[in-house]
Scaffold this motif. Sequence first.
Motif: not given
Ligand code: FES
Length: 156
Positions: A36-38, A42-45, A47, A57, A59
């Motif tokens: 997924n892309i959240g 580059s914070q959510c993880g 991906c 990650k 992304c």
């Molecule tokens: Fe959020 Fe990669 S989409 S860290």
Amino acid sequence: MRLSVTVNGASVERDVEPRTLLVDFIRDELGLTGTNIGCDTSQCGACTIQLDGAAVKSCTLLAVQAEGSSITTIEGLAPAGGELHPVQRAFHEEHGLQCGFCTPGMVMTAVALLEQNPDPTDAEIRSGLDGNLCRCTGYENIVRAVRRAAEAGVTA
Ligand code: FES
Ligand code: FES
């Protein structure tokens, strides 16, 4: 540019634009939308995949940076035959998810964590998952799930 990678055990060759992010290659070119892309920071993880055995990650990388590498996505984690991977099973059994959006990334990070440290403390689990954000669960059941997976053994 020509890109050759192994994805979930299969060889893949494609022409990609040099600017293509690895996460977009995985989702849009290969159709593996469990990654997924959240966020765009580059914070959510959400991906998170494994690149040559390390949780990354996707992304944060260009697709061409993966040239020659072996990629595992959430779709390639479970063994053939419909079985869940032990970490997936533990998330299910401990209700380590609500909406499920963060779950593929959480699971991929947890697998890498347990491969490095098969018997982590709760503090080590929390530290290992601190690059993965969940807006739903409050993390308690996620930590329980990783502990349960550790007790079961990640290769079971
Ligand atoms: Fe959020 Fe990669 S989409 S860290
Ligand atoms: Fe919804 Fe984690 S279960 S974001």
